[in-house]
Every structure is written in structure tokens, then in C-alpha cells.
Scaffold this active site. Structure first.
Site, PDB file in Angstrom:
ATOM      1  N   SER A 553      -6.437  13.226  -2.760  1.00  0.00           N
ATOM      2  CA  SER A 553      -5.091  13.551  -3.233  1.00  0.00           C
ATOM      3  C   SER A 553      -5.072  15.001  -3.719  1.00  0.00           C
ATOM      4  O   SER A 553      -5.371  15.900  -2.939  1.00  0.00           O
ATOM      5  CB  SER A 553      -4.666  12.568  -4.324  1.00  0.00           C
ATOM      6  OG  SER A 553      -3.306  12.690  -4.624  1.00  0.00           O
ATOM      7  N   HIS A 668      -1.646   5.150  -0.589  1.00  0.00           N
ATOM      8  CA  HIS A 668      -2.361   6.323  -1.097  1.00  0.00           C
ATOM      9  C   HIS A 668      -3.804   6.003  -1.468  1.00  0.00           C
ATOM     10  O   HIS A 668      -4.631   6.899  -1.572  1.00  0.00           O
ATOM     11  CB  HIS A 668      -1.620   6.886  -2.313  1.00  0.00           C
ATOM     12  CG  HIS A 668      -2.061   8.256  -2.693  1.00  0.00           C
ATOM     13  ND1 HIS A 668      -2.147   9.293  -1.783  1.00  0.00           N
ATOM     14  CD2 HIS A 668      -2.447   8.778  -3.883  1.00  0.00           C
ATOM     15  CE1 HIS A 668      -2.565  10.384  -2.396  1.00  0.00           C
ATOM     16  NE2 HIS A 668      -2.761  10.094  -3.671  1.00  0.00           N
TER      17      HIS A 668
END
Length: 697
Positions: A553, A668
Site C-alpha cells: 500500500s 486491499h
């Protein structure tokens, strides 16, 4: 206003890869998956490693962590027979037993099979205790494939089935809050204009049972360029309620208001960047910047307490419950409230300590809870504020762990001695001879940057240790000592050194540590990371050809910046669900919500500093980069998979040798269940050992 640079889409030949489900883009991903799978899956021991990781992830010796709903404690559990999970419950008394008698409330695997959907559990929101009828209903959130967006469905906790004609919302990044048994506050996709540019709710409506969503009454709305809006209801003893409405201006600033009985909003006049917490009449403010009020300046990172009612009347008298020092800070979201105590999770030189505060008259009494230092702690109150007579009013759960010590679940009563051990996980690898130390590197501007080194048995500073350096450095996230259940066996036990870097941009030393590396100062995170890598080489812990780095991320952006700026320093790079195209990040999915962290690339002044590190713009032909492994997920609706896709396409077009793996599910987190996670992690370990080589000792 400065003139914004031209849209980079005009000269981006790989823009077509931004089509998440575009058949051509998916075919492109499958081709590269096959190459990576063929190479990494053929590495020695791959199948055994994948099986071992899955065994760890599905271990029945894991602690079944719980949350309280009424008279029960609930746990969500996955194992080899239930990869998507069981939502189950028992009593707290039974939970104390070695083998609790769990009652299954919802089987997500069975539900998915019956409905033909790839459901991933996203949690539940129960009717509060005070609502007539008790806690017999909840809202269940289920994500298709693991994306942040989820379906909302009302569930009967007594009958253990979905409520016919109950509250239901289609897939969206929805937010719901119970007002009473038949009424919700809802923020969801009501149609055009109802979501912010970040993809989150812009409107809050009051929705009555039995009415179509289209007839829900508008209560509050934010601006299109806000991050989101929200609502929460404080259910108090005696059936009283307070209704709060919030507007998130950006990732760190927001406005909170109290909804009055006549429908007007009363703004809570706090600093926009201060976190608000309320219980009963107690109001807490955790400051992110210095605040001068009533002639006193309170520093960034302080925790202030006052009476909510007095504050709303205009009084500005505060008690300071926590004041930061250069090495001590309050963990973000590190405050838990029992009926009569405030529990603080305090970071001291990147280790946790638990403190209790209790108000006696006009003074606060402080007590340090006797727990080991230099570990990671968390704390969770068991108090139900809506109950007049709560048997768990001052009870709390706490957890502790460190790199080499498995997690332990504790239960305590605020103000009463040492917490008792409820559950303890057995060791998952032999840590005999392993050790941990904290060292400091000096960054480019002279700042001392701490990092942890976890040494395997028998390793010495000879410059030849395969070493994995992990970093994040953003969004006020702290990287604390946590048990290495998978890395312990797959990395440390096999002779690899593990390093965790505590970079500026994180929260290890409070808001100032974070704010030192945002926007025009974001490069400091990358300078810190590079300084740690250089320090590892200088101390002969490792050498560049033996040094691998990993991050996901925002940490994936860190990886991209690190290897494009110092390609000579690393032998392997695992770049997970990354941001990489910082020219267009704010136009992709939730990217607009992060402009407080990075800046606005449409503003020429901001692009001047963003463009200097944006990996997609900085990668060049003719430079010798390490072979990078990029991983992402098709179902990631937070960080767009096009970041990794386009970076790989550009690097391959420039002649660089890179690897790519895109999971089709997982959101994610990259994986939707333990089996997918085990496969992904096995690929990563195979890659690291392939690139860095095995220990020579």
C-alpha cells in the site's frame, strides 16, 4: 492559484490497464501471472512452504479473539474446513474454558455456496442493548471477493437467519448506525452525487423500516470533495440518546456536530484535526497540532478531558490526561473507556505500556498496569454504555506479543491488580538462540531513525546474512513488535535476518513524527528507509546483494521510491498492492482521500515535489534495477491495481526484468481466504530466497 500540469493521461500508453475488469487488461495480468507462477512455483520446497504457511494460518491453536454483544462474546473463525469463516458465539464464562462450546451463528462458506457468491466477512453491527427487544438483530456486512465495498443485510441473532424483508443495501462503501429498532442512519450510494470524489458516502439519511430507501429523509450532507460523512448514536442509561454527525474534510481533519432535538446542528468547536471521543458526559480530545485555548497551549499529541455538557455551554476547562515527550506518545486509537476508567496505550521508544486513569473528585489518579515492557499491547473495553447495571462495567481485554513471543490474551478489571491470562498461543517456531535489538540510523537531515533487528540463531555481522527489511512510513501507522508466526518459520528459522523500520510518516512518536513526512516532506520517509538500509550494510549485518525489502500500500509506494532512487542498494523488492503512479493516484478509486498525505498532483506546486519521487514517472531505461516482484488484487477497490499493472508494463517496455502476480480476489489485503494468502506468501518467500540466496553458514 498556480496552473496545474497537463493531465498525464495524454501521454500514458498504458492507461488502458486502468480498466479493472477490462478483458484485455485481465488477459495481460493472466499472462504475467503464468510467468511468475511458473518460475516461483518451481523453486525448491515451494509446495511444502505453501502447505506450512496454510497450516500456520489455519492453526487451531490460534487465539479466538472476541467482541462482546450483550450476554455473549462473538468470534469470527477461519480454518481448513471453513476458509471463509464461521461467525460464532459463547458466554464469557464458557470462553474461559480451554475448548469453549461455540454456537455457530453464520457459516459464510455455506452461505456463499448456497447463494453462488464469493462472500468475504466484513463484520456486523448489533442493535444496541438499550433498544427495546434487546440484542436480537444486527446488520451483517458481506463483501463479494474481498473488496472494501460490501452488501448490508439485516440478521436475526435468535433465529440465526437473515430477516425477511429486513434492512438491505446493495454493494457499496456504506455506513449504517442504529437509531432504534426500526430506524437507521444510512450513508450509501443513493445515486448520482451521493458519493464523494473519494468514493465514500456524502449524505446521511434517516431510513425507516418498511419504506423504500428512496424515501429516506436527508439529515446531513458534506461536500463533494470531502472524504466522507458519518453518523453515530450514543445510547445512554435511561434510554437517552445523543446523535452525532461528522464530516471528514480530509484524512486527518473533520468536523463533529451534535444533532439537537429541534433538528439544528450544534458544532463541537474543537480543532479540526483533533480526534473526538465521548462516553457519558466525558469528552476526550486527542490533539494532532498545538492548541491554545483559555490561555494555555496544549502540545500536539496531548489527550485532554472535559465535560461535554460544559464544553457545549462554552466552558474551556481541561484536564491533561496525557502529555507527550520526545520518546513517549499515545498510540493512535489507543484510548479505551470503561465506566469509571480511561485506559491508555502509551508508546515509549516504540514499545507499549498500559496505563489506567480514574477520576476522584477533581483529580485524576494514574496507575501503570504491570505488564512487560518493549512489547506490543492493545486494549479493548468490554463495557456496554447503554446498560444501567453492566456487570462488565470496568472489564477490559488486552493483548501482548513481541517478535519472538506468541500473542497472549488478557482480561483485567480497571483499578484492580494484574490482568489475568485468558488464552495464550503456543510457539509456532523454535526461537531458541534468536534475539532482538533496537538500533538507530541517521537520516539525511540528521534525524535518528529507530529500527528493530531480529537475529536468527547463529547469525553474526559478517555482511552475508539474507536480510528482509520491512517498512511503511505513512498515515500515522506504527510498526510495533508483533509475533512473526509465518516469517519465524519461513525466514528466521532458515537463517534470514528480519528488520522492521520505524520511519517518519508513521505514528511511533506521535503526530509530529507523522507530520514530519507528509506532502512536501514525504521524501523524508524514503530518506529514512534508505538510511536504515545503508546502516545495515555499514554494520555488516548484510550487503546490498543480500538485502531484500518489502512493503504494501503506502509501503508499496515506499518500495517504488526506494528502488528507483537507490537501485544499487537492494537485491530484492516485494512491492505489494502499491501506489506508484502519483500523477493519477487521486483519480483512481479512493485515492482522492489521501491528498492530505501526499498533496494534489493537479496543483503545479504540489506536483513539483510529488513528481520527484513518483515511481511510475521516475523509472528509467538503461538503469540496472533489482528484479522486482509486484503483487496486487483485481478486487482491490482502495488502491487501484493499475498502479502495479502500469508500472510493470512500463518497466518491461523499458527492458527491465520484473515479476508480477495479480490475485483475482482479496481486496486491499491481497487475498480473500487463508488458502489464497498462503499461496501469495509462498510466492513471496520463494522470490526472496531465489534473489538473495540461502545463508552460507
Amino acid at each position: 492559484m498556480s496552473q496545474a500540469p497537463a493531465d498525464a493521461a495524454a501521454d500514458d500508453p498504458f492507461l488502458w490497464l486502468e480498466g479493472v475488469e477490462d478483458p484485455r487488461a485481465l488477459a495481460w495480468a493472466r499472462e504475467r501471472n503464468a510467468v511468475s507462477q511458473g518460475l516461483l512455483g518451481a523453486q525448491p520446497g515451494f509446495a511444502a512452504d505453501e502447505a506450512r504457511i496454510l497450516q500456520v494460518l489455519n492453526s487451531r491453536d490460534r487465539i479466538p479473539y472476541i467482541s462482546r454483544i450483550g450476554a455473549h462474546v462473538y468470534n469470527f473463525w477461519t480454518d481448513d474446513a471453513h476458509p471463509r469463516g464461521l461467525w460464532r458465539r459463547t458466554t464469557l464464562a464458557d470462553y474461559r474454558n480451554a475448548q469453549p462450546a461455540w454456537e455457530v451463528v453464520l457459516d459464510v462458506d455455506a452461505l456463499g455456496k448456497a447463494e453462488g457468491r464469493s462472500w468475504v466477512w466484513h463484520g456486523a453491527s448489533p442493535v444496541p442493548s438499550r433498544i427495546e427487544g434487546g440484542i436480537d438483530r444486527c446488520l451483517v456486512f458481506l463483501s463479494p471477493g474481498g473488496s472494501d465495498a460490501h452488501v448490508t443485510r439485516e440478521f436475526d441473532l435468535v433465529a440465526r437467519q437473515f430477516v425477511p424483508d429486513g434492512f438491505t443495501l446493495p454493494e457499496a462503501k456504506s455506513r449504517c448506525q442504529w437509531i432504534d429498532r426500526d430506524t437507521l442512519y444510512v450513508g450509501t450510494d443513493f445515486g448520482p452525487g451521493s458519493m464523494t470524489s473519494s468514493g465514500y458516502p456524502r449524505m446521511i439519511k434517516r431510513w425507516r423500516r418498511g419504506t423504500p430507501l428512496s424515501q429516506a429523509q436527508l439529515v446531513f450532507e458534506g461536500r463533494p470533495d470531502d472524504v466522507s460523512v458519518g453518523a453515530w448514536v450514543q445510547h445512554l442509561p435511561g434510554g437517552r440518546q445523543r446523535h452525532f454527525l461528522s464530516r471528514s474534510i480530509d484524512f486527518y481533519r473533520g468536523e463533529d456536530s451534535l444533532l439537537l432535538d429541534d433538528g439544528r446542528l450544534q458544532r463541537i468547536e474543537k480543532p479540526d484535526d483533533a480526534d473526538l471521543q465521548v462516553q457519558g458526559d466525558l469528552m476526550l480530545l486527542h490533539l494532532r497540532s498545538d492548541w491554545t485555548v483559555a490561555g494555555t497551549t496544549h502540545p500536539s499529541g496531548a489527550l485532554l478531558a472535559t465535560s461535554l455538557e460544559a464544553f457545549l455551554r462554552g466552558e474551556r476547562r481541561f484536564d491533561v490526561l496525557f502529555a507527550p515527550t520526545p520518546t513517549r506518545s499515545l498510540e493512535r486509537n489507543g484510548v479505551a473507556l470503561t465506566r469509571s476508567h480511561v485506559l491508555l496505550n502509551v508508546l515509549d521508544n516504540v514499545g507499549s505500556r498500559l496505563e489506567e486513569l480514574h477520576r476522584t473528585g477533581t483529580t485524576w489518579q494514574r496507575r501503570a498496569v504491570p505488564l512487560p515492557a518493549h512489547v506490543r499491547l492493545w486494549v479493548q473495553s468490554l463495557h456496554d454504555e447503554a446498560l444501567d447495571d453492566d456487570p462488565l462495567a470496568d472489564a477490559y481485554l488486552a493483548g501482548r506479543e513481541d517478535f519472538l513471543t506468541p500473542d497472549t490474551l488478557l482480561m483485567g478489571k480497571a483499578g484492580d491488580g494484574v490482568p489475568e491470562t485468558l488464552k495464550q498461543r503456543p510457539a509456532l517456531f523454535d526461537s531458541t538462540g534468536m534475539r532482538t535489538e533496537q538500533l538507530f540510523a541517521t537520516s539525511r537531515d540528521g534525524t535518528k531513525v529507530p529500527y528493530f533487528v531480529v537475529w536468527p540463531h547463529g547469525a553474526s555481522a559478517d555482511g552475508e546474512n539474507p536480510t528482509l527489511l520491512y517498512g511503511y512510513g505513512g498515515f500515522e501507522v506504527s510498526l510495533l513488535p508483533s509475533y512473526q508466526a509465518v516469517r519465524g518459520d519461513l525466514w528466521l528459522r532458515r537463517g534470514g535476518v528480519l528488520v522492521i523500520a520505524n520511519l517518519r510518516g508513521g505514528g511511533e512518536f506521535g503526530p509530529r513524527w507523522h507530520q514530519a513526512a507528509v506532502r512536501e516532506h514525504k521524501q523524508r520517509s524514503y530518506d529514512d528507509f534508505i538510511a536504515v538500509a545503508e546502516d545495515l550494510v555499514a554494520r555488516r549485518i548484510t550487503s546490498p546483494h543480500r538485502l531484500g525489502i518489502q512493503g504494501g500500500s503506502n509501503g508499496g509506494l515506499l518500495m517504488g521510491a526506494a528502488f528507483t532512487q537507490r537501485p544499487d542498494l537492494f537485491g530484492a523488492v516485494v512491492c505489494q498492492v502499491p501506489l506508484l503512479d502519483m500523477r493519477r493516484y487521486h483519480r483512481l478509486l479512493a485515492g482522492a482521500s489521501w491528498m492530505a498525505e501526499y498533496g494534489d498532483p493537479d496543483e503545479a506546486g504540489d506536483w513539483a515535489f510529488i513528481g520527484r519521487y513518483s515511481p511510475y514517472q521516475q523509472v528509467k531505461p538503461g538503469v540496472r534495477y533489482p528484479r522486482v516482484l509486484f503483487t496486487t488484487s483485481t478486487r482491490d477497490d482502495r488502491v487501484h491495481p493499475a498502479h502495479a499493472r502500469k508500472m510493470v508494463a512500463r518497466m518491461q517496455a523499458q527492458g527491465h526484468d520484473v515479476l508480477y502476480y495479480e490475485n483475482t480476489e482479496g481486496g486491499h489485503g491481497g487475498a480473500a481466504d487463508p488458502k489464497q494468502q498462503a499461496h501469495l506468501r509462498a510466492l513471496e518467500f520463494a522470490y526472496l530466497w531465489m534473489q538473495l540466496g540461502r545463508p552460507t553458514r
